[in-house]
Design an enzyme around this catalytic site. Structure first.
Site, mmCIF file in Angstrom:
data_model
loop_
_atom_site.group_PDB
_atom_site.id
_atom_site.type_symbol
_atom_site.label_atom_id
_atom_site.label_comp_id
_atom_site.label_asym_id
_atom_site.label_seq_id
_atom_site.Cartn_x
_atom_site.Cartn_y
_atom_site.Cartn_z
ATOM 1 N N GLN A 157 -4.477 -1.627 9.645
ATOM 2 C CA GLN A 157 -4.500 -2.825 9.018
ATOM 3 C C GLN A 157 -5.118 -4.032 9.943
ATOM 4 O O GLN A 157 -4.917 -4.131 11.122
ATOM 5 C CB GLN A 157 -3.391 -3.480 8.674
ATOM 6 C CG GLN A 157 -3.108 -4.552 7.747
ATOM 7 C CD GLN A 157 -3.509 -4.415 6.448
ATOM 8 O OE1 GLN A 157 -3.826 -3.306 5.895
ATOM 9 N NE2 GLN A 157 -4.092 -5.343 5.796
ATOM 10 N N LYS A 173 0.843 -1.205 0.009
ATOM 11 C CA LYS A 173 0.093 0.103 -0.005
ATOM 12 C C LYS A 173 0.855 1.357 -0.086
ATOM 13 O O LYS A 173 0.534 2.195 -0.852
ATOM 14 C CB LYS A 173 -0.914 0.061 1.381
ATOM 15 C CG LYS A 173 -2.148 -1.276 1.053
ATOM 16 C CD LYS A 173 -2.872 -1.346 2.448
ATOM 17 C CE LYS A 173 -3.832 -2.361 2.120
ATOM 18 N NZ LYS A 173 -4.598 -2.722 3.275
ATOM 19 N N ASP A 194 -11.414 2.947 4.645
ATOM 20 C CA ASP A 194 -11.833 1.728 4.513
ATOM 21 C C ASP A 194 -13.342 1.593 4.708
ATOM 22 O O ASP A 194 -13.850 0.128 4.332
ATOM 23 C CB ASP A 194 -11.297 0.727 5.907
ATOM 24 C CG ASP A 194 -9.917 0.263 5.366
ATOM 25 O OD1 ASP A 194 -9.770 -0.619 4.359
ATOM 26 O OD2 ASP A 194 -9.053 -0.086 6.458
#
Ligand code: GUN
Length: 289
Positions: free
Chosen positions: A97, A53, A120
């Site tokens: 994460q 990422k 997210d």
């Protein structure tokens, strides 16, 4: 029928080019988009995903801030870190994460993130907005799947779509996006009865179980000419595989996505898109999607 490969690397590349243009426009207005990532502990697979990422952000000119607290961090400590990132005006997107070590609560953690920095799409306000078709920041894997369908002109309207996954990051948001695209959606899980029958009745099968010991999607489970999108990533001896064997399933499909090189790159590309969207919104700038 041998299907067309849904090439996630190719679709992701086209998204990254769009993002790069938006980054350049934002920079010209004095805004440099920045994503902060939080990786707790030493899960090697998660560390690889976060590294990818960061690399993808750098490639399009998005800044990154890397936070890697040890697995000993407390819930209060993690909440405090997120609060600092919420307050930091140079940070536009925050990604924690998942999964987290078991003493930390994913709901409590993700709920700390300001909705406007929630790249997210996991916070309750963003989930609620998605359910009424008004979300701006949507979970990356589901929105990546919709982009793949658009790129290959895979019609969703009126189609029977089965999703074999009910997670907050994939199955549930995907259900809403597909419904908004006028598909008829069935969500399946470990307690579903007659999964094979449901799959055989589906025009599009989206599978994300990720455990070959309990589930494998085989050609006898899909109808001739179905579309198969494989979201699963399972690591065996350092090799990634999905719920289906691509070389086997492609023979019976009209389109199928491989693993690796399918949905995975799209998740990263949509994260970049969400980050620039969050950066633009933070300054009241409207970017075209
Ligand atoms: N772990 C696996 N996929 C994801 C994702 O899309 N976002 C976060 N935060 N964690 C993940």
């Amino acid at each position: 029928m041998t299907g067309v490969k849904i090439d996630g690397l190719e679709v992701a590349k086209s998204i990254r080019l769009q993002v790069k243009d938006i980054v350049n426009d934002l920079k010209a207005k004095g805004i440099t988009p920045c994503l902060a990532t939080v990786l707790v502990g030493d899960n090697q697979a998660s560390a690889t995903y976060v590294r990818n990422k960061h690399k993808a952000c750098e490639d399009v000119g998005i800044l990154t801030k890397d936070h890697t607290p040890t697995a000993e961090i407390t819930q209060a400590g993690l909440n405090k870190l997120i609060e600092e990132l919420n307050q930091d005006e140079t940070v536009h997107g925050i990604l924690v994460q998942l999964p987290l070590p078991s003493h930390l609560n994913e709901f409590i953690t993700t709920t700390q993130i300001l909705p406007e920095k929630d790249v997210d799409g996991l916070t309750p306000p963003n989930v609620g907005l998605l359910s009424i078709g008004k979300a701006v920041l949507v979970a990356c894997t589901p929105s990546g799947i919709i982009e793949m369908c658009k790129y290959y002109n895979i019609e969703l309207e009126g189609k029977n779509v089965v999703i074999i996954n009910r997670s907050n990051l994939v199955g549930k948001p995907l259900y809403h996006l597909l419904l908004q695209n006028n598909a008829t959606v069935t969500t399946c899980h470990s307690k579903t009865k007659d999964l094979k029958k449901i799959c055989l009745n589906s025009d599009i099968v989206i599978t994300g179980v990720g455990n070959r010991a309990i589930f494998k999607l085989t050609p006898d489970m899909i109808k001739e000419g179905a579309v198969v999108i494989d979201v699963a990533t399972t690591r065996h001896d350092g090799k990634l595989s999905g719920d289906a064997d691509y070389s086997e399933i492609i023979e019976k499909t009209s389109f199928a996505s491989p693993v690796p090189g399918g949905v995975g790159p799209m998740t990263v590309a949509m994260l970049l898109k969400n980050t620039v969207t969050a950066a633009a919104i933070s300054k009241g700038i409207d970017i075209k999607s």
